[in-house]
Design an enzyme around this catalytic site. Structure first.
Site, mmCIF file in Angstrom:
data_model
loop_
_atom_site.group_PDB
_atom_site.id
_atom_site.type_symbol
_atom_site.label_atom_id
_atom_site.label_comp_id
_atom_site.label_asym_id
_atom_site.label_seq_id
_atom_site.Cartn_x
_atom_site.Cartn_y
_atom_site.Cartn_z
ATOM 1 N N GLY A 288 -67.466 9.855 48.942
ATOM 2 C CA GLY A 288 -66.273 10.679 48.709
ATOM 3 C C GLY A 288 -65.716 11.182 50.016
ATOM 4 O O GLY A 288 -66.098 10.708 51.084
ATOM 5 N N ASN A 289 -64.791 12.125 49.952
ATOM 6 C CA ASN A 289 -64.303 12.740 51.181
ATOM 7 C C ASN A 289 -63.960 14.195 50.914
ATOM 8 O O ASN A 289 -64.046 14.662 49.782
ATOM 9 C CB ASN A 289 -63.119 11.962 51.751
ATOM 10 C CG ASN A 289 -61.920 11.982 50.826
ATOM 11 O OD1 ASN A 289 -61.310 13.020 50.594
ATOM 12 N ND2 ASN A 289 -61.612 10.823 50.259
ATOM 13 N N ARG A 290 -63.565 14.912 51.955
ATOM 14 C CA ARG A 290 -63.465 16.366 51.849
ATOM 15 C C ARG A 290 -62.105 16.875 51.371
ATOM 16 O O ARG A 290 -61.844 18.064 51.408
ATOM 17 C CB ARG A 290 -63.796 16.992 53.217
ATOM 18 C CG ARG A 290 -65.263 16.849 53.542
ATOM 19 C CD ARG A 290 -65.561 17.214 54.963
ATOM 20 N NE ARG A 290 -65.107 18.557 55.281
ATOM 21 C CZ ARG A 290 -65.155 19.087 56.502
ATOM 22 N NH1 ARG A 290 -65.633 18.361 57.498
ATOM 23 N NH2 ARG A 290 -64.721 20.300 56.724
#
Ligand code: CTP
Length: 410
Positions: A218-220
């Site tokens: 995923g990412n932030r």
């Protein structure tokens, strides 16, 4: 009673769906109040509603024949139900009975009103009215939560005396108060909004690319910027579809939300939401996804000290959308998160993806970027740029939507 284009609901086309409860008689008064506030009103009734009030009364007050069934060929010839669903700028269900809320929450389409609510892309407002025990029943509570999560505006109910001598929460809100609440979520209080009548598709949040049943890449991205842009576009009168990756954010009022998880799902949902006038790609879409999903949890035993995961490129949704000629798009907007050389990289992406506008921001600095409520950004378009100094994302979104409206005129 004449419709005034300058009233608080000036120029809005409202489809009023009347449910079958004793409060249906108050919907007659609501038609008058909506028209006095400047709205055009068409009425659809459930079979139950017709037990309490007649279509003729609604016809007299709205100036249009009230629609009562899917199976009326003469009414369908005048305006088919799908056309009516498209005609509406917003749909108001009043009174919304417990049964009608349940049917809307579950997406049924077994009569005219439920079909209209499913077929429309206009924002939905429900005005519940029912016995207080039905309102407080966990089933109704859950149905209302589902509708709220999808972006429906829930108006009331009021607390007070109910039919059959009981008292509690369940009274239909008074027509004047309903109009005031509808007006409070209307784009711009006086006059049409900057994006009135336009359809806007916004993508927001991260994507999660599953590796196995328990792990993902995923990412932030928090989705805050995209959600703020969707909310701002809706306030400016646009019909907004928000395609959201996995985020913990409330759906902005009047916005239709489609939840997705992976880049592939986001691509599907964006494509299904087109055609539109404007696409704003604010999502942080994964650029790579695992080549294969392991249906079983990947174990340490047998993999050793290192683990290589084979990743493949995802399709660039933004570039694909910008290339599509059948999407009816007048403006395509992208985002670029950069750590350095912001202007160069942003302009390269503007050209490579054939965008009309790109919004670049610096990531990796405190007080801005992904999880922050604040940000600073610069928008670039062929032949121009504009700086947005540090401000809350909500404020920046308003500025961006204003710029989008200006670029549309350019
Ligand atoms: N985007 C997209 N689909 C992808 C990847 C990105 O639609 N598969 C969109 C994003 O929504 C955003 C813009 O493209 O509007 C970001 O462009 P991208 O080139 O992916 O930016 P970065 O991730 O910053 O790329 P790079 O790693 O090349 O800097």
């Amino acid at each position: 009673m004449t419709a005034s284009a300058t009233g608080p609901l000036g120029g809005q086309r409202i489809l009023l769906c009347v449910g079958g409860g004793i409060a249906a008689y108050k919907a007659l008064e609501l038609v008058r109040r909506l028209r006095e506030a400047g709205a055009q009103v068409q009425v659809a009734m459930t079979a139950g509603a017709q037990q309490f009030v007649t279509p003729l009364s609604f016809q007299a007050l709205s100036g249009h024949p009230a629609r009562t069934t899917l199976w009326d060929s003469s009414a369908e010839q005048a305006m088919g139900h799908l056309e009516l669903a498209r005609w509406a700028d917003r749909v108001v269900v009043a009174p919304a009975t417990a049964d009608l809320l349940a049917r809307l929450a579950h997406g049924l389409a077994d009569d005219l009103v439920s079909t209209l609510c499913l077929a429309t892309e206009a924002p939905l407002a429900v005005v519940p009215a029912m016995n207080h025990r039905m309102w407080q029943h966990p089933a109704t509570v859950a149905n209302v939560a589902v509708l709220r999560a999808r972006g429906a505006q829930v108006i009331g109910p009021d607390d007070g005396p109910l039919a059959e001598g009981e008292s509690g929460p369940g009274r239909l809100r008074e027509p004047d108060a309903i109009v005031a609440e509808l007006a409070s979520t209307t784009a711009v209080q006086a006059g049409p909004g900057l994006l009135q009548g336009l359809k806007v598709v916004v993508s927001a949040g991260p994507t999660y690319e599953d590796l196995d049943p328990v792990r993902y890449l995923g990412n932030r991205s928090s989705g805050k910027m995209g959600f703020a842009v969707a909310a701002s576009a809706a306030r400016q009168g646009a019909q907004v579809v928000l395609v959201a990756g996995p985020v913990q954010l409330e759906t902005p009022p009047g916005v239709r939300r489609v939840d997705v998880r992976s880049a592939a799902q986001m691509r599907e949902a964006v494509s299904a939401a087109l055609p539109a006038d404007i696409y704003i790609g604010a999502a942080a879409v994964a650029d790579y996804t695992p080549r294969a999903f392991s249906p079983n949890k990947i174990k340490k035993t047998g993999t050793g000290e290192t683990l290589a995961v084979d990743l493949v490129r995802t399709p660039d949704i933004l570039a694909e959308v910008a290339r599509r000629e059948d999407a009816g798009l007048k403006l395509v907007v992208g985002f670029a998160a950069e750590t350095d050389n912001i202007a160069d990289y942003a302009r390269q992406k503007l050209a490579a993806k054939r965008l009309d506008l790109i919004v670049a921001n610096r990531v990796g600095v405190p007080g801005a970027g992904f999880e922050s409520d604040d940000n600073a950004m610069t928008a670039y378009w062929p032949g121009g740029e504009r700086d947005f100094p540090p401000a809350p994302k909500v404020r920046l979104a308003d500025g961006l939507v204003e710029l989008v409206a200006q670029r549309l005129q350019a």
